[in-house]
Motif scaffolding. Structure first.
Motif, PDB file in Angstrom:
ATOM      1  N   VAL A 180       1.281   9.324  46.114  1.00 20.68           N
ATOM      2  CA  VAL A 180       0.139   8.420  46.215  1.00 20.68           C
ATOM      3  C   VAL A 180       0.479   7.321  47.214  1.00 20.68           C
ATOM      4  O   VAL A 180       1.648   7.038  47.467  1.00 20.68           O
ATOM      5  CB  VAL A 180      -0.254   7.751  44.856  1.00 20.68           C
ATOM      6  CG1 VAL A 180      -0.629   8.758  43.817  1.00 20.68           C
ATOM      7  CG2 VAL A 180       0.799   6.800  44.364  1.00 20.68           C
ATOM      8  N   HIS A 181      -0.548   6.731  47.776  1.00 18.49           N
ATOM      9  CA  HIS A 181      -0.330   5.500  48.526  1.00 18.49           C
ATOM     10  C   HIS A 181      -1.145   4.407  47.867  1.00 18.49           C
ATOM     11  O   HIS A 181      -2.137   4.665  47.193  1.00 18.49           O
ATOM     12  CB  HIS A 181      -0.584   5.631  50.029  1.00 18.49           C
ATOM     13  CG  HIS A 181      -1.963   5.917  50.472  1.00 18.49           C
ATOM     14  ND1 HIS A 181      -2.435   7.184  50.706  1.00 18.49           N
ATOM     15  CD2 HIS A 181      -2.984   5.089  50.771  1.00 18.49           C
ATOM     16  CE1 HIS A 181      -3.679   7.127  51.126  1.00 18.49           C
ATOM     17  NE2 HIS A 181      -4.042   5.874  51.181  1.00 18.49           N
ATOM     18  N   SER A 182      -0.646   3.198  48.014  1.00 19.77           N
ATOM     19  CA  SER A 182      -1.332   2.068  47.399  1.00 19.77           C
ATOM     20  C   SER A 182      -2.044   1.272  48.481  1.00 19.77           C
ATOM     21  O   SER A 182      -1.599   1.199  49.624  1.00 19.77           O
ATOM     22  CB  SER A 182      -0.357   1.176  46.627  1.00 19.77           C
ATOM     23  OG  SER A 182       0.571   0.583  47.485  1.00 19.77           O
ATOM     24  N   ILE A 183      -3.149   0.714  48.083  1.00 18.85           N
ATOM     25  CA  ILE A 183      -3.970  -0.107  48.970  1.00 18.85           C
ATOM     26  C   ILE A 183      -4.050  -1.485  48.323  1.00 18.85           C
ATOM     27  O   ILE A 183      -4.462  -1.604  47.165  1.00 18.85           O
ATOM     28  CB  ILE A 183      -5.383   0.504  49.116  1.00 18.85           C
ATOM     29  CG1 ILE A 183      -5.284   1.932  49.670  1.00 18.85           C
ATOM     30  CG2 ILE A 183      -6.275  -0.385  49.971  1.00 18.85           C
ATOM     31  CD1 ILE A 183      -6.540   2.756  49.467  1.00 18.85           C
ATOM     32  N   GLN A 184      -3.635  -2.498  49.049  1.00 17.82           N
ATOM     33  CA  GLN A 184      -3.672  -3.863  48.520  1.00 17.82           C
ATOM     34  C   GLN A 184      -5.045  -4.467  48.781  1.00 17.82           C
ATOM     35  O   GLN A 184      -5.517  -4.461  49.904  1.00 17.82           O
ATOM     36  CB  GLN A 184      -2.595  -4.721  49.181  1.00 17.82           C
ATOM     37  CG  GLN A 184      -1.195  -4.173  49.027  1.00 17.82           C
ATOM     38  CD  GLN A 184      -0.816  -3.907  47.591  1.00 17.82           C
ATOM     39  OE1 GLN A 184      -0.995  -4.750  46.728  1.00 17.82           O
ATOM     40  NE2 GLN A 184      -0.306  -2.718  47.334  1.00 17.82           N
ATOM     41  N   GLU A 185      -5.650  -4.949  47.717  1.00 14.63           N
ATOM     42  CA  GLU A 185      -7.003  -5.486  47.832  1.00 14.63           C
ATOM     43  C   GLU A 185      -7.186  -6.628  46.836  1.00 14.63           C
ATOM     44  O   GLU A 185      -7.111  -6.418  45.633  1.00 14.63           O
ATOM     45  CB  GLU A 185      -7.986  -4.349  47.521  1.00 14.63           C
ATOM     46  CG  GLU A 185      -9.410  -4.659  47.772  1.00 14.63           C
ATOM     47  CD  GLU A 185     -10.245  -3.422  47.512  1.00 14.63           C
ATOM     48  OE1 GLU A 185     -10.944  -3.418  46.482  1.00 14.63           O
ATOM     49  OE2 GLU A 185     -10.193  -2.488  48.306  1.00 14.63           O
ATOM     50  N   LEU A 230      -8.275   3.815  58.041  1.00 12.88           N
ATOM     51  CA  LEU A 230      -9.011   2.688  57.471  1.00 12.88           C
ATOM     52  C   LEU A 230      -9.252   2.886  55.981  1.00 12.88           C
ATOM     53  O   LEU A 230      -9.554   3.991  55.531  1.00 12.88           O
ATOM     54  CB  LEU A 230     -10.369   2.551  58.189  1.00 12.88           C
ATOM     55  CG  LEU A 230     -11.276   1.426  57.702  1.00 12.88           C
ATOM     56  CD1 LEU A 230     -10.707   0.071  58.075  1.00 12.88           C
ATOM     57  CD2 LEU A 230     -12.673   1.589  58.276  1.00 12.88           C
ATOM     58  N   HIS A 231      -9.131   1.806  55.223  1.00 11.00           N
ATOM     59  CA  HIS A 231      -9.502   1.784  53.813  1.00 11.00           C
ATOM     60  C   HIS A 231     -10.724   0.864  53.701  1.00 11.00           C
ATOM     61  O   HIS A 231     -10.647  -0.308  54.040  1.00 11.00           O
ATOM     62  CB  HIS A 231      -8.355   1.262  52.950  1.00 11.00           C
ATOM     63  CG  HIS A 231      -7.123   2.100  53.069  1.00 11.00           C
ATOM     64  ND1 HIS A 231      -5.951   1.623  53.596  1.00 11.00           N
ATOM     65  CD2 HIS A 231      -6.906   3.392  52.761  1.00 11.00           C
ATOM     66  CE1 HIS A 231      -5.049   2.583  53.585  1.00 11.00           C
ATOM     67  NE2 HIS A 231      -5.607   3.676  53.084  1.00 11.00           N
ATOM     68  N   LEU A 232     -11.832   1.430  53.259  1.00 11.79           N
ATOM     69  CA  LEU A 232     -13.087   0.681  53.176  1.00 11.79           C
ATOM     70  C   LEU A 232     -13.366   0.286  51.732  1.00 11.79           C
ATOM     71  O   LEU A 232     -13.417   1.136  50.841  1.00 11.79           O
ATOM     72  CB  LEU A 232     -14.262   1.510  53.700  1.00 11.79           C
ATOM     73  CG  LEU A 232     -15.640   0.839  53.566  1.00 11.79           C
ATOM     74  CD1 LEU A 232     -15.748  -0.364  54.482  1.00 11.79           C
ATOM     75  CD2 LEU A 232     -16.745   1.830  53.844  1.00 11.79           C
ATOM     76  N   SER A 233     -13.562  -0.995  51.527  1.00 11.49           N
ATOM     77  CA  SER A 233     -13.935  -1.521  50.212  1.00 11.49           C
ATOM     78  C   SER A 233     -15.405  -1.915  50.267  1.00 11.49           C
ATOM     79  O   SER A 233     -15.798  -2.777  51.052  1.00 11.49           O
ATOM     80  CB  SER A 233     -13.072  -2.741  49.881  1.00 11.49           C
ATOM     81  OG  SER A 233     -13.503  -3.337  48.681  1.00 11.49           O
ATOM     82  N   ILE A 243       1.512  -0.565  57.447  1.00 12.21           N
ATOM     83  CA  ILE A 243       0.362  -1.232  58.054  1.00 12.21           C
ATOM     84  C   ILE A 243      -0.750  -1.262  57.012  1.00 12.21           C
ATOM     85  O   ILE A 243      -0.967  -0.286  56.311  1.00 12.21           O
ATOM     86  CB  ILE A 243      -0.138  -0.491  59.317  1.00 12.21           C
ATOM     87  CG1 ILE A 243       0.861  -0.650  60.456  1.00 12.21           C
ATOM     88  CG2 ILE A 243      -1.505  -0.996  59.745  1.00 12.21           C
ATOM     89  CD1 ILE A 243       0.451   0.029  61.741  1.00 12.21           C
ATOM     90  N   HIS A 244      -1.429  -2.376  56.946  1.00 10.53           N
ATOM     91  CA  HIS A 244      -2.600  -2.476  56.075  1.00 10.53           C
ATOM     92  C   HIS A 244      -3.827  -2.542  56.972  1.00 10.53           C
ATOM     93  O   HIS A 244      -4.013  -3.512  57.698  1.00 10.53           O
ATOM     94  CB  HIS A 244      -2.516  -3.719  55.188  1.00 10.53           C
ATOM     95  CG  HIS A 244      -1.313  -3.716  54.314  1.00 10.53           C
ATOM     96  ND1 HIS A 244      -1.265  -3.037  53.127  1.00 10.53           N
ATOM     97  CD2 HIS A 244      -0.094  -4.276  54.465  1.00 10.53           C
ATOM     98  CE1 HIS A 244      -0.081  -3.186  52.581  1.00 10.53           C
ATOM     99  NE2 HIS A 244       0.651  -3.936  53.385  1.00 10.53           N
TER     100      HIS A 244
END
Length: 140
Positions: free
Chosen positions: A65-70, A93-96, A124-125
């Motif tokens: 898994v990868h984690s996305i900081q939000e 890209l991670h879209l919130s 990279i975030h």
């Protein structure tokens, strides 16, 4: 996904296939959005929060898994096949979504490869806040 295939996948990534790890992997396999520890914990109402957290951290260390900081929260989503212990290939890209709150991987928007540099990027975030397609349609 059946239990034997999940066990094979975990073994391939050098992760001991415990019952909780199999359950968490199967749960994440069926999700298209990144989920927080709390969201995952709510699904497994009788499971220990620490066990789920350790499972996610092990999965992250092993390239599952990868984690996305939000907003000071980590959200987790399964990696693609090419991630491993050394490198997570989640350079997209991670879209919130500001309406539904879902966070999705947008693999069609990639970070350009950086060539001929004398340093190594390990993390990279690349994230954005906006409105997802589903919510945008509902607004129209």
């Amino acid at each position: 996904m059946d239990k034997a295939k999940i066990e094979d996948k975990l073994n391939y990534k050098n992760v001991k296939p415990t019952n909780m790890r199999i359950l968490v992997y199967n749960f994440l396999k069926n999700k298209k959005v990144a989920l927080s520890l709390t969201e995952i914990e709510n699904y497994f109402e009788y499971a220990d929060r620490i066990t789920i957290y350790r499972t996610l951290k092990t999965f992250e260390e092993k390239g599952l898994v990868h984690s996305i900081q939000e907003n000071n929260t980590s959200k987790y989503i399964l990696c693609k096949e090419d991630c491993d212990e050394q490198l997570h290939n989640d350079w997209h890209l991670h879209l919130s979504c500001k309406i539904c709150g879902e966070t999705t991987c947008r693999e069609e928007v990639v970070i350009p490869e950086i060539l001929n540099v004398k340093f190594r990027i390990e993390e990279i975030h690349f994230s954005a806040k906006g409105i997802c397609e589903r919510c945008l349609q509902e607004l129209q």
